[in-house]
Design an enzyme around this catalytic site. Structure first.
Site, PDB file in Angstrom:
ATOM      1  N   GLU A 114      -4.820  -8.560  -0.754  1.00 23.41           N
ATOM      2  CA  GLU A 114      -5.524  -8.317   0.502  1.00 23.41           C
ATOM      3  C   GLU A 114      -7.005  -8.142   0.215  1.00 23.41           C
ATOM      4  O   GLU A 114      -7.394  -7.402  -0.691  1.00 23.41           O
ATOM      5  CB  GLU A 114      -5.014  -7.074   1.241  1.00 23.41           C
ATOM      6  CG  GLU A 114      -3.768  -7.292   2.059  1.00 23.41           C
ATOM      7  CD  GLU A 114      -3.451  -6.118   2.977  1.00 23.41           C
ATOM      8  OE1 GLU A 114      -4.402  -5.426   3.402  1.00 23.41           O
ATOM      9  OE2 GLU A 114      -2.264  -5.906   3.260  1.00 23.41           O
ATOM     10  N   GLU A 117       0.795  -1.224   0.000  1.00 24.76           N
ATOM     11  CA  GLU A 117       0.000   0.000   0.000  1.00 24.76           C
ATOM     12  C   GLU A 117       0.832   1.281   0.000  1.00 24.76           C
ATOM     13  O   GLU A 117       0.794   2.077   0.953  1.00 24.76           O
ATOM     14  CB  GLU A 117      -0.981  -0.026   1.181  1.00 24.76           C
ATOM     15  CG  GLU A 117      -1.946  -1.198   1.080  1.00 24.76           C
ATOM     16  CD  GLU A 117      -3.016  -1.234   2.156  1.00 24.76           C
ATOM     17  OE1 GLU A 117      -2.949  -0.410   3.092  1.00 24.76           O
ATOM     18  OE2 GLU A 117      -3.920  -2.080   2.057  1.00 24.76           O
TER      19      GLU A 117
END
Length: 768
Positions: free
Chosen positions: A497, A247
């Site tokens: 994810e 991220e």
């Protein structure tokens, strides 16, 4: 040279037998975000700032416990591990000082994972940069390298850190993610990705801070890759590749006006400063700012508040002793003063903002910067450095490229970066459920559609009814995958994810054992994954220490599919052990002579018999640790919605997989494929078929051609039940019908679920 165990072929994965591989994965483990010595989950403060003297040894778990966890995950059908580790675990003691003891432990765990047949890719994980800025990832010394003082973050609100929050139990849910929009992360991430452009005075050891941080981070990853290679039997055999960085975030790059919160900043919660207010707070000035909360339709302004640091600064004092880490900071970079003031953005003598658009344009080209520009220029500069560091050691590494979350991917198609070994690895969460910690089966929002301008008004993005919500999730994942192909080229897509919060409805399930909401939410996410055309996923998360009081032990999150306070799904509620009678040559069987069979049964609290006594005594306990969750929080164990994530899935498909899916409510699995050649004896199509849904005496299978078997064996270590199908060439289809049960029930209630006896009679089972 032997063929690779897993390789990328266009938009698919292929195994050594040329079958298409679908990766069914899990993130292991959430505990890897914080050290073991001292044991510092995010709700503990003691020793927090002693960040150099820590150890992550025994993360994700100890060697003694590894078999228990790997056996469990294998039995639940997982074939892929996203191996979570942090830069801090490797290089916490100081620049260039690697923790070889932790590295050797990691190699031992990976070697054990190999014995269970897992594919593993390494995830150098970060959330809002570091534990010391409210998340996980980078060592503490990187905060000092950036000129910041982490002990001043609470007063200046440069970061909201759970470890230092006055009452950890009241830390606002999901506020940790807003640290991306606070001073510490905005400074460090800007430096990490674009320091040469926007912080040219930030020179340390003769390098700009961008190169200094990136070189150390990629160097730590390279060093770990080297040790894995030196282990001889891990590279490619179990470690198939590396992810780029979890991220990534742009920091301040592309902010058009520092006095305004960007319109694209969708997450606001708690005191929500503009970048300019964050800068002032970091220099000890008080500021009045808006406060925000999160509702069903997103963030909303809830009021205002005055934040007063009392003159305390988030920057290191001018007399800070730089000898601690042995680096030399350039004289042009002054401590005790805001780095942005040193670059002429504002004047501390009168607090005048001089260049509110400082980050709006590329200093080299003069072009206006948006997130897409940042991704293509600065994220890709980092990605290339990371790719070079890994492939210089692991030449055949599969590279999981993760651009900024939900942003437009980099334009790589038909460029020199269009690497045939690259995988697009986006993330997706149902934001409404994640932020509200409630499964709303009545309506949800097409967030990705809003971000891409699909609707004239956000009101049109609201989806009403559970069917529409499920289809909306599927379409969002499909759109993300298609966008990856459009921009990055013809590569596999793996959602690395995706997950749900378990502490929904103020932990109602923990008090009652009723996980119906969690089951519905989990099933909706898997419905989307199965129908979006992706090549696999890694569910977030498996946390060894999860309990009902503190969840994943990190920032109030509670997404682990495992908990010390819950029970794992049993193999099957039916204890009938007779072989099923079959009118065809296809059979269903269970290898009771396998040691893994006894281990798996003992892990499900099955009766101990003379036959399995030895294995039972030698098998690690189901829960290696005990929970101390107070009874008032809820101690009614349930299955933790396991019926929704322990679900059938293709493992290896002869030819090309056309579609697959699992109807949880009716317990029906379907699969369609197309192949040019028939399946061979040593290379059939293989499907994970969990015993809970598909007990051998309660399963019906229909195929378009060929024969099949269902066996629970330990071909790759721990036991998992697989359907193997030898079919003809051409388009083929399979339908497996299992046992319908009531969803989300607590322990002791499952046997009351209606329909089981009727279904057994339907399939001709013997009722004991």
């Amino acid at each position: 040279m032997a063929p690779l165990r897993l390789r990328v072929e266009g938009r698919t994965f292929r195994d050594a037998k040329n079958r298409e591989v679908t990766l069914r994965g899990i993130n292991v483990a959430g505990d890897a975000k914080f050290p073991t010595s001292p044991d510092l989950p995010s709700n503990k403060r003691e020793h927090f700032y002693d960040g150099d003297n820590v150890s992550f040894l025994d993360r994700p778990f100890s060697i003694d416990e590894a078999h228990t966890h790997f056996s469990r995950l294998k039995r639940w059908g997982y074939t892929l591990l996203r191996y979570v580790f942090t830069w801090e675990a490797v290089e916490h003691a100081g620049p260039g000082q690697y923790d070889e003891e932790w590295i050797q432990h990691t190699i031992q765990v990976l070697r054990l994972a190999k014995g269970y047949g897992f594919y593993v890719f390494m995830d150098p994980h970060q959330d809002v940069w570091s534990r010391f800025t409210g998340g996980s990832g980078a060592p503490m010394w990187t905060i000092y390298a950036a000129g910041l003082n982490p002990q001043a973050f609470p007063a200046t609100e440069a970061a909201w850190v759970h470890n230092t929050y006055p009452n950890p139990a009241e830390y606002p849910k999901m506020i940790w993610a807003t640290n991306y929009t606070r001073l510490a992360c905005q400074v460090i991430l800007t430096m990490f990705f674009a320091g040469k452009a926007f912080a040219p005075k930030a020179i340390i050891d003769g390098k700009n801070i961008q190169d200094y941080l990136q070189d150390h981070f990629t160097g730590a990853c390279r060093h770990l890759a080297l040790r894995i290679k030196e282990a001889v039997d891990l590279e490619d055999d179990v470690v198939i590749g590396w992810e780029s960085m979890n991220e990534p975030n742009r920091g301040l790059v592309g902010f058009q006006d520092l006095t305004v919160i960007p319109s694209e900043q969708k997450l606001q919660k708690g005191p929500s400063p503009t970048a300019w207010q964050a800068i002032l707070l970091g220099s000890g000035r008080s500021c009045e700012m808006d406060t925000w909360d999160f509702g069903g339709l997103g963030p909303y302004r809830s009021g205002s508040t005055l934040v007063d640091p009392g003159g305390e600064m988030a920057w290191l004092p001018a007399d800070y002793d730089e000898s601690r880490y042995g680096w030399k900071r350039d004289p042009g970079w002054k401590l005790g003063e805001c780095i942005w003031a040193q670059h002429g953005i504002w004047d501390p003598s009168n607090d005048a903002l001089l260049k509110k658009d400082y980050f709006a344009k590329d200093p080299e080209s003069g072009e206006t910067i948006d997130y897409e520009y940042f991704t293509n220029k600065w994220f890709m500069t980092y990605y290339r450095k990371h790719r070079e560091a890994i492939t210089s050691i692991h030449s055949d590494a599969i590279l999981f490229c993760q651009p900024p979350v939900l942003e437009i991917p980099p334009l790589l198609k038909d460029t020199e970066d269009d690497d045939p070994n690259m995988v697009f690895s986006p993330h997706f969460y149902d934001g409404v459920t994640l932020m509200m910690k409630k499964w709303n089966r009545y309506w949800n929002v097409d967030v990705f559609g809003i971000l891409r301008g699909k609707y004239l008004s956000p009101a049109f993005a609201i989806k009403v009814g559970e069917t529409a919500i499920r289809n909306c999730f599927r379409e969002q994942l499909s759109a993300i995958r298609r966008e990856g192909v459009e921009y990055m080229g013809n590569h596999p897509c793996v959602f690395t994810e995706i997950g749900i919060p378990y502490d929904m409805d103020d932990k109602y399930a923990y008090r009652t054992g009723d996980y119906a909401s969690q089951s519905s939410a989990m099933d909706a996410n898997h419905f989307a994954l199965e129908g979006c055309g992706a090549n696999g996923y890694a569910l977030w998360v498996y946390t060894v220490m999860n309990n009902h009081e503190w969840g994943d032990m990190w920032n109030g999150e509670d997404l682990s599919i495992f908990s010390l306070d819950d029970k794992p799904l049993p193999l099957s509620p039916n204890s009938n052990t007779q072989d099923q009678k079959s009118a065809s040559t296809s059979t269903i069987s269970l290898d009771r002579s396998s040691p893994a069979y006894s281990e798996s049964r003992s892990n499900s609290n099955s009766p101990v018999s003379p036959r399995n006594l030895k294995q039972t005594l030698s098998t690690p306990a189901l829960s290696s640790q005990k929970s101390n969750t107070p009874a008032e929080i809820g101690s009614n164990p349930g299955y933790r919605a396991a019926e929704a994530y322990v679900r059938p899935s293709p493992i290896a498909t002869v030819g090309n997989l056309l579609s697959y899916g699992f109807d949880l409510r009716n317990c029906v699995f379907t699969l369609a494929l197309e192949c040019k050649e028939a399946a061979t004896e040593d290379a059939p199509t293989e499907i994970f078929l969990p015993e809970y849904h598909f007990p051998r005496d309660g399963t019906g299978v229909e195929v378009s051609s060929g024969n099949w078997t269902i066996r629970a064996d330990d071909a790759d270590g721990g036991t998992s039940q697989r359907l193997r199908w030898w079919h003809s060439e051409g388009k083929q289809s399979l339908t497996a019908k299992g046992v319908k049960r009531r969803l989300g029930t607590s322990l002791g209630q499952e046997e009351e679920a209606p329909g089981y006896l009727e279904q057994c009679r339907q399939f001709g089972c013997d009722i004991m």
